[in-house]
Motif scaffolding. Structure first.
Motif, PDB file in Angstrom:
ATOM      1  N   ARG B   5       0.823  -1.197   0.000  1.00 61.20           N
ATOM      2  CA  ARG B   5       0.000   0.000   0.000  1.00 61.20           C
ATOM      3  C   ARG B   5       0.867   1.261   0.000  1.00 61.20           C
ATOM      4  O   ARG B   5       1.935   1.313   0.590  1.00 61.20           O
ATOM      5  CB  ARG B   5      -0.938   0.025   1.201  1.00 61.20           C
ATOM      6  N   THR B   6       0.408   2.223  -0.677  1.00 60.68           N
ATOM      7  CA  THR B   6       1.144   3.477  -0.749  1.00 60.68           C
ATOM      8  C   THR B   6       0.363   4.537   0.002  1.00 60.68           C
ATOM      9  O   THR B   6      -0.806   4.355   0.343  1.00 60.68           O
ATOM     10  CB  THR B   6       1.324   3.915  -2.208  1.00 60.68           C
ATOM     11  N   LEU B   7       1.022   5.625   0.243  1.00 60.36           N
ATOM     12  CA  LEU B   7       0.413   6.688   1.030  1.00 60.36           C
ATOM     13  C   LEU B   7      -0.614   7.431   0.186  1.00 60.36           C
ATOM     14  O   LEU B   7      -0.328   7.880  -0.899  1.00 60.36           O
ATOM     15  CB  LEU B   7       1.502   7.643   1.488  1.00 60.36           C
ATOM     16  N   THR B   8      -1.814   7.478   0.679  1.00 60.36           N
ATOM     17  CA  THR B   8      -2.837   8.224  -0.035  1.00 60.36           C
ATOM     18  C   THR B   8      -3.362   9.318   0.880  1.00 60.36           C
ATOM     19  O   THR B   8      -3.050   9.363   2.057  1.00 60.36           O
ATOM     20  CB  THR B   8      -4.016   7.318  -0.411  1.00 60.36           C
ATOM     21  N   GLN B   9      -4.189  10.156   0.328  1.00 60.88           N
ATOM     22  CA  GLN B   9      -4.760  11.253   1.106  1.00 60.88           C
ATOM     23  C   GLN B   9      -5.437  10.733   2.369  1.00 60.88           C
ATOM     24  O   GLN B   9      -5.315  11.300   3.438  1.00 60.88           O
ATOM     25  CB  GLN B   9      -5.783  12.003   0.246  1.00 60.88           C
ATOM     26  N   MET B  11      -4.747   8.300   4.163  1.00 63.11           N
ATOM     27  CA  MET B  11      -3.845   7.840   5.202  1.00 63.11           C
ATOM     28  C   MET B  11      -3.198   8.995   5.943  1.00 63.11           C
ATOM     29  O   MET B  11      -2.639   8.831   7.012  1.00 63.11           O
ATOM     30  CB  MET B  11      -2.764   6.940   4.602  1.00 63.11           C
ATOM     31  N   VAL B  12      -3.218  10.147   5.333  1.00 59.65           N
ATOM     32  CA  VAL B  12      -2.746  11.332   6.034  1.00 59.65           C
ATOM     33  C   VAL B  12      -3.865  11.708   6.991  1.00 59.65           C
ATOM     34  O   VAL B  12      -5.040  11.520   6.691  1.00 59.65           O
ATOM     35  CB  VAL B  12      -2.422  12.465   5.040  1.00 59.65           C
ATOM     36  N   ASP B  13      -3.459  12.194   8.129  1.00 55.50           N
ATOM     37  CA  ASP B  13      -4.415  12.395   9.205  1.00 55.50           C
ATOM     38  C   ASP B  13      -5.686  13.135   8.806  1.00 55.50           C
ATOM     39  O   ASP B  13      -5.654  14.158   8.151  1.00 55.50           O
ATOM     40  CB  ASP B  13      -3.712  13.171  10.303  1.00 55.50           C
ATOM     41  N   GLU B  14      -6.789  12.578   9.221  1.00 52.14           N
ATOM     42  CA  GLU B  14      -8.082  13.189   8.971  1.00 52.14           C
ATOM     43  C   GLU B  14      -8.407  14.123  10.121  1.00 52.14           C
ATOM     44  O   GLU B  14      -8.136  13.809  11.264  1.00 52.14           O
ATOM     45  CB  GLU B  14      -9.162  12.101   8.947  1.00 52.14           C
ATOM     46  N   PRO B  15      -9.087  15.232   9.883  1.00 49.72           N
ATOM     47  CA  PRO B  15      -9.719  15.887  11.010  1.00 49.72           C
ATOM     48  C   PRO B  15     -10.717  14.883  11.593  1.00 49.72           C
ATOM     49  O   PRO B  15     -11.157  14.027  10.848  1.00 49.72           O
ATOM     50  CB  PRO B  15     -10.442  17.080  10.397  1.00 49.72           C
TER      51      PRO B  15
END
Lengths: 230, 236
Positions: B5-9, B11-15
């Protein structure tokens, strides 16, 4: 594992309004203007990234610049810490001012807040010691240096119950073979504990609350610990 | 789960977790934290940390170890009950719960992989270190220092009576157990096959191979090997 590096587009840009943040202003979870970097052109804030996977060195390099926090990479995990307090930064500067004139300027650099690579392989670790002493390389423009280059690293701790520098970093610097590790505790009275690597283990070389002197590269090196606080 | 798996939006912290606090937190501020949305959060010397999600191999080993601990608890609990000829309070076991290790001005709250305690079930808040008899960490290659050094010292300071580290190394695993003696953890046992260790007077038998071997897990479940390992009647 292959993974794309972090790119700018992955860093979420959000409007300044974050509903749950607006109820009780003195709360640390709030204060949006202090918590995020405001990009001046668009008047929008960029939240600090908090990626949900282990980072590589390439990811680390691709992180957006954010001066609102302190970043370290610990076994591949991004550690985001608050910026140090004013007394901490003042002490750091005062130590640098005391140390640099005693070291040959063309041989040794006293570096504040610079990145040192503890481990660059699988699950890398990058620490940012408060001060580090490394040999001068003319025109050195590298973003960071390797632990093997550091002759001395120094961490300032405060308040009294902070354990990371005394435990985790101690172990990391020791295993990375950094010759000297100094820990300054700013709790009144301020103290210096100077460790020296002997056969792969740190041993206390000197400690005190006033002027503390060690021998460094054949020259005495003194830090007056009594002059760091105000 | 896709290992590639690659980094997607996403996976970046959600509010609403949002950006990290800009100062060290007190315990009451920690308690007021927003819902972390499935992420594991810890407080280290007052610094709020969000852990990276563990790998699938880590989670498989964690579940297996928790199951074995539970089987041991049930068996040993019954044994103790019959020994005491009274009702035994029982133990609880909880994965990823947060335990307050230091409630000073710069508090530390960790989320060990498994916590085992005695007494009433832990509530919604953080578990108190005083109620914990055993903390267990499943350690992957690379997180060794955190488990074997940092947390080791933290649990020791918090006077947690037993600490186990299950270190995964590809096809093999090693379980090392420590017990607090005069304020310091001393190694009790270490092994990569079957480890027997007592915790609070109860004997635990852990099949370490099963943490990394699906065949072994299957065989154990089929034969009930772990559950029937000790003859309960003979112990009374």
């Amino acid at each position: 594992m292959t993974a794309e590096p972090l790119t700018e587009s992955m860093v979420r840009t959000v409007k300044t309004s974050v509903p749950w943040l607006e109820e009780t202003p003195p709360d640390p979870w709030i204060g949006t203007s202090e918590l995020a970097v405001v990009t001046p052109t668009e008047g929008r804030i960029m939240t600090t990234p908090r990626p949900d996977r282990l980072l590589t060195l390439a990811d680390w390099d691709a992180l957006p610049e954010d001066n609102s926090r302190r970043y370290e990479l610990v076994e591949g995990e991004l550690h985001i810490m608050p910026r140090p307090a004013i007394n901490h930064q003042a002490a750091s500067l005062r130590i640098g001012i005391q140390l640099q004139p005693q070291l040959q300027e063309d041989r040794w650099l006293v570096l504040p807040d610079s990145e040192v690579v503890i481990n660059s392989h699988h699950r890398p670790t990058i620490r940012v010691p408060d001060l580090a002493v490394i040999p001068v390389k003319p025109g050195d423009r590298r973003p960071r240096f390797d632990a093997s280059e550091a002759a001395l690293v120094l961490e300032i701790i405060s308040p009294s119950s902070v354990h990371a520098d005394r435990m985790t970093k101690y172990d990391e610097y020791e295993k990375a073979g950094i010759g000297r590790y100094w820990i300054i505790n700013l709790d009144d009275p301020a103290t210096l504990t100077a460790y020296r690597l002997v056969d792969g283990k740190y041993e206390i070389e000197a400690a005190g609350t006033g002027p503390v002197t060690i021998e460094f590269e054949g020259q005495p090196l003194t830090l007056n610990v009594g002059k760091l606080t105000f | 789960m896709n290992a590639e798996r690659t980094l997607t939006q996403a996976m970046v912290d959600e509010p609403p977790l949002g950006p990290p606090p800009d100062r060290r937190l007190t315990l009451s501020e920690w308690n007021a934290r927003p819902d972390p949305g499935g992420r594991i959060c810890e407080l280290v010397d007052g610094v709020f940390e969000v852990r990276t999600s563990p790998s699938a191999a880590h989670q498989v080993a964690l579940v297996e170890l928790a199951c074995q601990l539970r089987e041991n608890q049930i068996r040993e609990g019954q044994a103790r009950e019959s020994r005491l000829s009274g009702e035994y309070d029982g133990w609880w076991l909880v994965p990823n719960a947060t335990v307050v290790l230091d409630d000073g001005p710069t508090p530390t709250v960790r989320a060990p992989d498994v916590l085992v305690g005695i007494g009433p079930d832990p509530g919604e808040r953080d578990v108190a270190a005083a109620n914990v008899v055993l903390a267990v960490e499943v350690s992957e290659n690379g997180s060794r220092r955190l488990d074997a050094w940092t947390k080791f010292r933290e649990y020791e300071r918090a006077v947690i009576p037993s600490y186990w580290i299950a270190a995964l190394d590809g096809e093999s695993a090693t379980l090392t157990t420590y017990r607090l003696i005069d304020g310091t953890y001393r190694m009790v046992t270490t092994g990569s096959e079957v480890v027997t260790v007592s915790v609070d007077g109860l004997e635990f038998t852990i099949d370490v191979i099963a943490l990394v071997s699906p065949q072994r897990r299957h065989a154990n479940r089929k034969s009930g090997a772990i559950l029937t390992r000790t003859d309960i009647g003979a112990r009374t």
